[in-house]
Structures are given as structure tokens and as C-alpha cells.
Design a protein around this motif. Structure first.
Motif, mmCIF file in Angstrom:
data_model
loop_
_atom_site.group_PDB
_atom_site.id
_atom_site.type_symbol
_atom_site.label_atom_id
_atom_site.label_comp_id
_atom_site.label_asym_id
_atom_site.label_seq_id
_atom_site.Cartn_x
_atom_site.Cartn_y
_atom_site.Cartn_z
ATOM 1 N N TRP A 66 68.850 20.109 -105.915
ATOM 2 C CA TRP A 66 67.850 20.842 -105.133
ATOM 3 C C TRP A 66 66.501 20.886 -105.862
ATOM 4 O O TRP A 66 65.451 20.692 -105.248
ATOM 5 C CB TRP A 66 68.341 22.260 -104.856
ATOM 6 C CG TRP A 66 67.378 23.066 -104.040
ATOM 7 C CD1 TRP A 66 66.438 23.948 -104.494
ATOM 8 C CD2 TRP A 66 67.241 23.044 -102.619
ATOM 9 N NE1 TRP A 66 65.713 24.482 -103.462
ATOM 10 C CE2 TRP A 66 66.199 23.947 -102.289
ATOM 11 C CE3 TRP A 66 67.889 22.353 -101.603
ATOM 12 C CZ2 TRP A 66 65.806 24.166 -100.979
ATOM 13 C CZ3 TRP A 66 67.503 22.575 -100.290
ATOM 14 C CH2 TRP A 66 66.465 23.475 -99.991
ATOM 15 N N HIS A 68 65.322 18.798 -108.021
ATOM 16 C CA HIS A 68 64.694 17.474 -108.070
ATOM 17 C C HIS A 68 64.362 16.942 -106.672
ATOM 18 O O HIS A 68 63.901 15.802 -106.551
ATOM 19 C CB HIS A 68 65.607 16.486 -108.798
ATOM 20 C CG HIS A 68 65.663 16.687 -110.281
ATOM 21 N ND1 HIS A 68 66.446 17.652 -110.871
ATOM 22 C CD2 HIS A 68 65.000 16.079 -111.302
ATOM 23 C CE1 HIS A 68 66.289 17.617 -112.189
ATOM 24 N NE2 HIS A 68 65.418 16.681 -112.473
ATOM 25 N N GLN A 69 64.616 17.776 -105.660
ATOM 26 C CA GLN A 69 64.312 17.394 -104.267
ATOM 27 C C GLN A 69 64.877 16.019 -103.925
ATOM 28 O O GLN A 69 64.190 15.143 -103.398
ATOM 29 C CB GLN A 69 62.800 17.422 -104.028
ATOM 30 C CG GLN A 69 62.186 18.800 -104.221
ATOM 31 C CD GLN A 69 60.693 18.823 -103.958
ATOM 32 O OE1 GLN A 69 60.066 17.777 -103.839
ATOM 33 N NE2 GLN A 69 60.126 20.003 -103.850
ATOM 34 N N ALA A 70 66.158 15.842 -104.247
ATOM 35 C CA ALA A 70 66.820 14.570 -103.972
ATOM 36 C C ALA A 70 66.942 14.343 -102.470
ATOM 37 O O ALA A 70 66.999 15.286 -101.673
ATOM 38 C CB ALA A 70 68.214 14.574 -104.612
ATOM 39 N N SER A 71 66.986 13.070 -102.092
ATOM 40 C CA SER A 71 67.156 12.738 -100.675
ATOM 41 C C SER A 71 68.547 13.156 -100.220
ATOM 42 O O SER A 71 69.476 13.267 -101.033
ATOM 43 C CB SER A 71 66.956 11.244 -100.468
ATOM 44 O OG SER A 71 67.948 10.508 -101.169
ATOM 45 N N TRP A 72 68.677 13.361 -98.891
ATOM 46 C CA TRP A 72 69.961 13.820 -98.370
ATOM 47 C C TRP A 72 71.061 12.787 -98.589
ATOM 48 O O TRP A 72 72.232 13.141 -98.816
ATOM 49 C CB TRP A 72 69.837 14.157 -96.894
ATOM 50 C CG TRP A 72 69.118 15.440 -96.656
ATOM 51 C CD1 TRP A 72 67.890 15.607 -96.086
ATOM 52 C CD2 TRP A 72 69.578 16.760 -96.997
ATOM 53 N NE1 TRP A 72 67.551 16.944 -96.063
ATOM 54 C CE2 TRP A 72 68.569 17.673 -96.614
ATOM 55 C CE3 TRP A 72 70.737 17.244 -97.604
ATOM 56 C CZ2 TRP A 72 68.689 19.042 -96.802
ATOM 57 C CZ3 TRP A 72 70.867 18.609 -97.808
ATOM 58 C CH2 TRP A 72 69.851 19.500 -97.410
ATOM 59 N N SER A 73 70.729 11.502 -98.564
ATOM 60 C CA SER A 73 71.752 10.477 -98.809
ATOM 61 C C SER A 73 72.274 10.577 -100.245
ATOM 62 O O SER A 73 73.481 10.467 -100.496
ATOM 63 C CB SER A 73 71.174 9.084 -98.547
ATOM 64 O OG SER A 73 70.048 8.845 -99.385
ATOM 65 N N ARG A 74 71.356 10.801 -101.201
ATOM 66 C CA ARG A 74 71.788 10.954 -102.596
ATOM 67 C C ARG A 74 72.568 12.254 -102.779
ATOM 68 O O ARG A 74 73.555 12.293 -103.536
ATOM 69 C CB ARG A 74 70.568 10.937 -103.518
ATOM 70 C CG ARG A 74 70.934 11.010 -105.000
ATOM 71 C CD ARG A 74 69.747 10.659 -105.871
ATOM 72 N NE ARG A 74 70.129 10.694 -107.284
ATOM 73 C CZ ARG A 74 69.985 11.752 -108.091
ATOM 74 N NH1 ARG A 74 69.467 12.875 -107.590
ATOM 75 N NH2 ARG A 74 70.347 11.698 -109.346
#
Length: 364
Positions: A66, A68-74
Motif C-alpha cells: 500500500w 509503495h502504491q503498487a499496481s493491483w496486478s502486483r
């Protein structure tokens, strides 16, 4: 002190302890009526305790994703892998506890069971992760909405201040121009009286700096100070008639609402007539609204009547900012050489900012 919306949202620890406690109690209550299933109950409670501990490790993974604002796929890939890895560990611990303590006479520890035993903890941790991201997303949306509301409030406040400040130089320029004319004509006594009244007027208008509304009583007092200045200049040519319901003196109105209306009426109406004219000011109640009217005599009209100037445009904008669609502002030239300005706003009692803040504190 007023509590913001984001401060009312429970913290992670409140969600964590509260959620698992509810789940634990539901398990306990669902098995209590059946005495034959006590061993199954012990297994379920142990399962709950093991998953509770594993959720702290899963929290580290989810929090990092959260932040690192990761993409939803990751997020989906990492969460799936971490849930299954923790599920294997939790399943192994459960299998060992089951064989060692819970049902030693029924079960014995077998390594090949751990993959099947990992499914339930994996699904539980996946559900926990979904709740974590759902709550974080909701909190983020709430904080963003609160931030936008604060930003909108600040913009609204800045616009109102800018409009309010616009009144002072407008009026000051007109009055100083009149004083300059009197000095040029060597009428110093009249000029001195106008300067004294101007000082009183500016003191009265600046005392309430920072407020957007004031009681009708104060607005009438400020307007009378202005009219004293104009009466000094125009003499008997200016006749003022006031008809205000005394029960409405504490009603809230936009600050410096009347003075620009009266100034516009005097300068563009009465002052242009050689014989002068009448200025009529009225305030009365109509249903749930406060109605304010300013009527003045005009020079004979030829063609299209005057358009909005700085003062009237200012008033129209401030009324829209303060009351939206709940107000009316009309200018009527239909009755001969008379201009009638009518303002209709919701009737409400003026509340000082300090009293309003104290009332909000008491509510909370």
C-alpha cells in the motif's frame, strides 16, 4: 473541539483486535450447545489463534504494498503468494498441534497432509487481505473527500474575502473624490464633517473584518453613517425614508450589503437629479424569507437602463456564494422614473462566529 471524519475511523489495531474477537466469539457460541463437538471447537479456536498470529505477518506485506502504491496486478500476485506461504506455515503448525495435543489418539503428524491443511488458512488470510485493502481504500477516499471539502471551503472563503475587500476601495474612492471637490470649492467646514463621518464609517466597517454576515441592525447603522456623508454633500436634495420591521434587526444578512445598494442609488439616481429625490429603504418578512428593498428616484430614462456596476455585481456574486439558489436579486425599472432593487434571502438569526464555535463544541 470538532472531530474530523477521518479521526472517527478506527485504527488498524481497533479493526484487528475487534474483528478477530468477533470471529472468535462466533466460533465459541456456535459450538457451545453441542457437547460432543468440544474437540472440534478446540481445533476451530486454535485455527483462529494461528490465523490471528499469521495476519500480523500478512499485515507487513500488505502495508508495504500500500505504501509503495503498487499496481493491483502486483498486489494480487504478491498477496496470493504470501497468503499461500503463510497458509503452509499455519497449516503445518495446526497439523502438528492437532496430532500432538488436540486429537493425539486420532491423528498422527504426516508431512504430505500439510498442503491440504494449508488451504483453510490461505483462504482466511486472503479474506483478511481483501478486508485490509478495502478498508484502506475507504479511508483514503474519505480523507481525499475531506481534503477536497477543506480546499473548497478555503477557496470559498478566499472568494468572499476578495469580494468584501473590493467594497472598501470602491466606496473610499468615491467619498474622497467628493471631499476633494469640497476642498477645491473651499468649503472646509463641510469637508471636515465628511472626513469625520468617513472615519466613523471606516471604523465601523473594519471592526467586523473576517465575518461574512452581520445583524441587520449593524448594516443599518453603517448605512446611516454613509448617508450622513452624502447628506452633508447633497443637503435637502436627499430625502431618506426608512421602513424596517424592528423584529428583524437581529436577522443575519451579508456584511456590507446595504451600503453598496444605497451608494448606487444615491450616486446614479438621486444625485443626478437637480431637484434631488427620495431614497426608500425597507426590510420585512415574507413567509420564511427576509426581503430588503432599496428604491430611489431616477433621471428620465431614454432607451436601455443602466447595467450592473462594481457594487451591484459584487452583491450578486456574494449572494450566490453565501446562499446559492436560495436567494433572489432583482432590479426593476418598470414603474416610471424609479429604480427598485429587491433582495430575498432565507430568514435566520445572526450568530456571531465565537458563539457558533462554542455551539459546535457543545454538540461534539
Amino acid at each position: 473541539m470538532r472531530i474530523s471524519e477521518e479521526q472517527r475511523i478506527p485504527s488498524f489495531w481497533q479493526f484487528q483486535l475487534g474483528g478477530w474477537t468477533v470471529y472468535f466469539l462466533m466460533m465459541l457460541l456456535s459450538f457451545l450447545p453441542s457437547k460432543e463437538l468440544r474437540q472440534e471447537l478446540m481445533y476451530r479456536l486454535t485455527f483462529c489463534a494461528v490465523c490471528f498470529v499469521a495476519s500480523f505477518a500478512q499485515h507487513i506485506v500488505c502495508r508495504r504494498l500500500w505504501r509503495h502504491q503498487a499496481s493491483w496486478s502486483r498486489v494480487i500476485r504478491v498477496v496470493a503468494l504470501s497468503c499461500y506461504a503463510l497458509g503452509l506455515v499455519s497449516g503445518t503448525v495446526l497439523l502438528w498441534l492437532e496430532a500432538k495435543y488436540l486429537m493425539p489418539s486420532w491423528e498422527k503428524f504426516e508431512w504430505y497432509y500439510i498442503f491440504a491443511n494449508a488451504l483453510s488458512p490461505t483462504f482466511m488470510l486472503a479474506f483478511w487481505s481483501a478486508l485490509y485493502f478495502g478498508i484502506k481504500f475507504y479511508v483514503a477516499q474519505t480523507e481525499e473527500s475531506a481534503r477536497l471539502l477543506r480546499l473548497e471551503s478555503l477557496v470559498h472563503e478566499a472568494e468572499l474575502k476578495a469580494l468584501q475587500y473590493q467594497i472598501h476601495p470602491h466606496f473610499l474612492f468615491n467619498t474622497l473624490n467628493s471631499i476633494s471637490t469640497l476642498v477645491y470649492e473651499r468649503d472646509t467646514a463641510t469637508a471636515n464633517r465628511m472626513i469625520a463621518r468617513l472615519a466613523d464609517f471606516l471604523r465601523a466597517t473594519l471592526d467586523g473584518e473576517g465575518t461574512y454576515e452581520s445583524p441587520l441592525r449593524d448594516e443599518l447603522d453603517i448605512t446611516r453613517l454613509y448617508l450622513e456623508i452624502e447628506t452633508t454633500r447633497l443637503g435637502d436634495r436627499l430625502k431618506v425614508v426608512e421602513d424596517t420591521d424592528p423584529r428583524l434587526l437581529e436577522a443575519g444578512v451579508p456584511r456590507l450589503l446595504l451600503q453598496p445598494l444605497v451608494e448606487n442609488a444615491v450616486r446614479h439616481g438621486v444625485a443626478k437629479r437637480r431637484e434631488g429625490g427620495e431614497l426608500f429603504i425597507a426590510a420585512f418578512r415574507e413567509h420564511d424569507d427576509l426581503v430588503i428593498q432599496v428604491r430611489n428616484d431616477l433621471m428620465p430614462l431614454h432607451g436601455k437602463p443602466c447595467t450592473y456596476g462594481i457594487g451591484l455585481t459584487n452583491i450578486r456574486t456574494r449572494l450566490h456564494q453565501l446562499y446559492g439558489e436560495s436567494h433572489e436579486f432583482t432590479i426593476d425599472f418598470s414603474t416610471g422614473n424609479v429604480c427598485r432593487v429587491t433582495i430575498r434571502i432565507p430568514l435566520h438569526t445572526y450568530v456571531a462566529p465565537l458563539e457558533l464555535a462554542e455551539a459546535q463544541v457543545q454538540e461534539n
